[in-house]
Design a protein around this motif. Structure first.
Motif, short mmCIF file in Angstrom:
data_model
loop_
_atom_site.label_atom_id
_atom_site.label_comp_id
_atom_site.label_asym_id
_atom_site.label_seq_id
_atom_site.Cartn_x
_atom_site.Cartn_y
_atom_site.Cartn_z
N PRO A 124 -15.81 35.73 16.04
CA PRO A 124 -15.95 36.63 14.97
C PRO A 124 -16.59 35.92 13.86
O PRO A 124 -16.92 34.72 13.57
CB PRO A 124 -14.69 36.86 14.70
N ALA A 125 -17.26 36.50 12.84
CA ALA A 125 -17.77 35.92 11.80
C ALA A 125 -17.04 35.22 10.67
O ALA A 125 -17.12 34.15 9.88
CB ALA A 125 -18.64 37.17 10.92
N GLY A 126 -15.66 35.98 10.72
CA GLY A 126 -14.91 35.50 9.58
C GLY A 126 -13.46 34.95 10.34
O GLY A 126 -13.42 33.94 11.31
N GLU A 127 -12.38 35.35 10.00
CA GLU A 127 -10.95 34.63 10.54
C GLU A 127 -10.89 35.15 12.01
O GLU A 127 -11.16 36.06 12.54
CB GLU A 127 -9.87 35.24 9.92
N MET A 128 -10.22 34.05 12.87
CA MET A 128 -9.81 34.22 14.15
C MET A 128 -8.48 34.43 14.31
O MET A 128 -7.59 33.91 13.86
CB MET A 128 -10.25 32.76 15.09
N TYR A 129 -8.31 35.60 14.58
CA TYR A 129 -6.59 36.17 14.76
C TYR A 129 -5.92 35.89 15.83
O TYR A 129 -6.46 36.03 17.15
CB TYR A 129 -6.60 37.87 14.40
N THR A 130 -4.83 35.61 15.66
CA THR A 130 -3.64 35.27 16.89
C THR A 130 -2.40 36.15 16.68
O THR A 130 -1.53 35.68 17.47
CB THR A 130 -3.43 33.79 16.86
N ASP A 131 -2.46 36.81 15.78
CA ASP A 131 -1.27 37.91 15.79
C ASP A 131 -1.48 39.16 15.96
O ASP A 131 -2.43 39.48 15.73
CB ASP A 131 -0.60 37.50 14.35
N PHE A 132 -0.46 39.94 16.39
CA PHE A 132 -0.56 41.25 16.74
C PHE A 132 -0.82 42.21 15.83
O PHE A 132 -1.88 43.12 15.92
CB PHE A 132 0.78 41.82 17.39
N ASP A 133 -0.32 42.09 14.56
CA ASP A 133 -0.84 42.97 13.54
C ASP A 133 -2.23 43.05 13.10
O ASP A 133 -2.73 44.20 12.93
CB ASP A 133 0.12 42.46 12.37
N ASN A 134 -2.84 41.87 13.21
CA ASN A 134 -4.32 41.99 12.87
C ASN A 134 -5.32 42.32 14.12
O ASN A 134 -6.33 42.83 13.89
CB ASN A 134 -4.71 40.15 12.31
N MET A 135 -4.59 41.98 15.28
CA MET A 135 -5.37 42.25 16.39
C MET A 135 -5.55 43.44 16.69
O MET A 135 -6.26 43.94 17.41
CB MET A 135 -4.66 41.24 17.78
N LEU A 136 -4.63 44.16 16.37
CA LEU A 136 -4.66 45.76 16.72
C LEU A 136 -5.46 46.40 16.11
O LEU A 136 -5.91 47.37 16.80
CB LEU A 136 -2.99 46.16 16.19
N PHE A 137 -6.01 45.99 14.95
CA PHE A 137 -7.20 46.57 14.15
C PHE A 137 -8.46 45.93 14.49
O PHE A 137 -9.52 46.40 14.00
CB PHE A 137 -6.71 47.01 12.96
N ASN A 138 -8.34 44.39 14.71
CA ASN A 138 -9.51 43.73 14.71
C ASN A 138 -9.31 42.81 15.90
O ASN A 138 -9.19 41.62 15.57
CB ASN A 138 -9.76 43.28 13.29
N ASN A 139 -9.96 42.95 17.02
CA ASN A 139 -9.89 42.12 18.03
C ASN A 139 -10.75 41.08 17.92
O ASN A 139 -12.12 41.30 18.02
CB ASN A 139 -9.95 42.88 19.61
N THR A 140 -10.40 39.94 17.96
CA THR A 140 -11.48 38.79 17.61
C THR A 140 -11.61 37.94 18.94
O THR A 140 -12.27 36.94 18.88
CB THR A 140 -11.02 38.10 16.40
N TRP A 176 -6.02 41.63 25.19
CA TRP A 176 -5.87 40.56 24.24
C TRP A 176 -4.94 40.97 23.31
O TRP A 176 -3.98 40.21 22.65
CB TRP A 176 -7.06 40.28 23.54
N ILE A 177 -4.89 42.50 22.74
CA ILE A 177 -4.09 42.96 22.13
C ILE A 177 -2.35 42.90 22.68
O ILE A 177 -1.55 42.45 22.00
CB ILE A 177 -4.23 44.40 21.51
N TRP A 178 -2.48 43.22 23.80
CA TRP A 178 -1.10 42.98 24.54
C TRP A 178 -0.71 41.48 24.62
O TRP A 178 0.34 41.13 24.32
CB TRP A 178 -1.34 43.25 26.22
N PHE A 179 -1.54 40.68 24.98
CA PHE A 179 -1.19 38.97 24.72
C PHE A 179 -0.78 38.73 23.50
O PHE A 179 0.20 37.84 23.32
CB PHE A 179 -2.41 38.28 25.28
N ALA A 180 -1.50 39.21 22.22
CA ALA A 180 -0.78 39.07 21.05
C ALA A 180 0.70 39.61 20.83
O ALA A 180 1.40 38.85 19.96
CB ALA A 180 -1.68 39.67 20.02
N ALA A 181 0.97 40.58 21.58
CA ALA A 181 2.28 41.00 21.33
C ALA A 181 3.25 40.27 22.22
O ALA A 181 4.28 40.22 21.92
CB ALA A 181 2.27 42.63 21.77
N LYS A 182 2.91 39.83 23.41
CA LYS A 182 4.00 39.28 24.39
C LYS A 182 3.82 37.90 24.26
O LYS A 182 4.87 37.01 24.74
CB LYS A 182 2.99 39.53 25.72
N SER A 183 3.03 37.09 23.75
CA SER A 183 2.96 35.38 23.84
C SER A 183 2.16 34.92 22.48
O SER A 183 1.53 35.59 21.77
CB SER A 183 2.15 35.04 25.07
N LYS A 184 2.45 33.77 22.34
CA LYS A 184 1.63 32.98 21.58
C LYS A 184 0.04 32.73 21.86
O LYS A 184 -0.24 32.70 23.12
CB LYS A 184 2.16 31.51 21.37
#
Length: 222
Positions: A124-140, A176-184
């Motif tokens: 991604p051009a900006g932040e690399m997300y690792t949490d579900f809330d952000n990944m749900l709307f912006n998969n990086t 990857w959204i599923w992974f964000a919800a299920k694991s670190k």
């Protein structure tokens, strides 16, 4: 794991980048999803014992990727589409080292480069997300930049069954959204993979109805 459908012109670059990895021990599983071109010959010409070529009737990229994961014998799986490639020879070694240091980690991904014709940019051009809330709307997470625990990938395919959802434009984002919800998850802020954007790719479709259906389908993931 390399799912392939008629990617003959790109396979050599993809395979060379993977076989050049500095990891001492790994396997390369290429699943030919009913290709009608000469891709299989490209693979066979390598004559590398690390490569396993699996052939199946055309069933789609989700089914091909799932087949490759089922065939895998290691604790971790790294994904790379047949038209993509890795641009860092230490990619696998570094990601596995990170995963080994924390057994709670389910996924390690890197920044990537996107290439479309003569254009190139970081993703991604900006932040690399690792949490579900952000990944749900912006998969990086770029598919070809990811290394994940095999048992979790198998769990994803068993629970979500992406091959049963042809209305999805891709199964990468749901996974990857599923992974964000299920694991670190953890991100390495260096580009180690290259994703080639092709005009015929579903992710580049100009059909807004397909894009709406894809977005709607993400909301069904628990």
């Amino acid at each position: 794991i390399i799912p392939v459908f008629n990617a003959e012109q790109y396979l050599d670059k993809c395979l060379a980048s993977i076989l050049n990895q500095g990891m001492p021990s790994y396997e390369v599983i290429l699943v030919d999803d009913g290709s009608t071109d000469g891709g299989a010959s490209v693979v066979e010409n390598y004559g590398d014992a690390r490569i396993r070529l699996v052939r199946q009737a055309n069933a789609g990229v989700s089914a091909a990727r799932n087949r490759g994961i089922e065939e895998a014998r290691g604790e971790y799986v790294a994904l790379c589409d047949g038209d993509d490639w890795w641009c860092d020879d230490n990619k696998l070694a570094r990601q596995v080292e990170v995963m080994e240091a924390d057994e709670q980690l389910g996924l390690c991904y890197t920044r990537s480069r996107r290439v479309q014709g003569t254009k190139e940019w970081l993703y991604p051009a900006g932040e690399m997300y690792t949490d579900f809330d952000n990944m749900l709307f912006n998969n990086t997470v770029e598919n070809s930049s990811a290394v994940a625990r095999k048992d979790l990938v198998m769990q994803y395919y068993a629970e979500v069954r992406p091959e049963e959802h042809p209305e999805w434009l891709t199964d990468d984002a749901p996974m990857w959204i599923w992974f964000a919800a299920k694991s670190k998850m953890v991100a390495i802020d260096e580009p180690m993979a290259v994703h080639r954007l092709l005009p015929e790719s579903v992710s580049q479709s100009g059909n807004y109805l397909r894009r709406i259906a894809f977005c709607d389908s993400l909301m069904d993931i628990s």
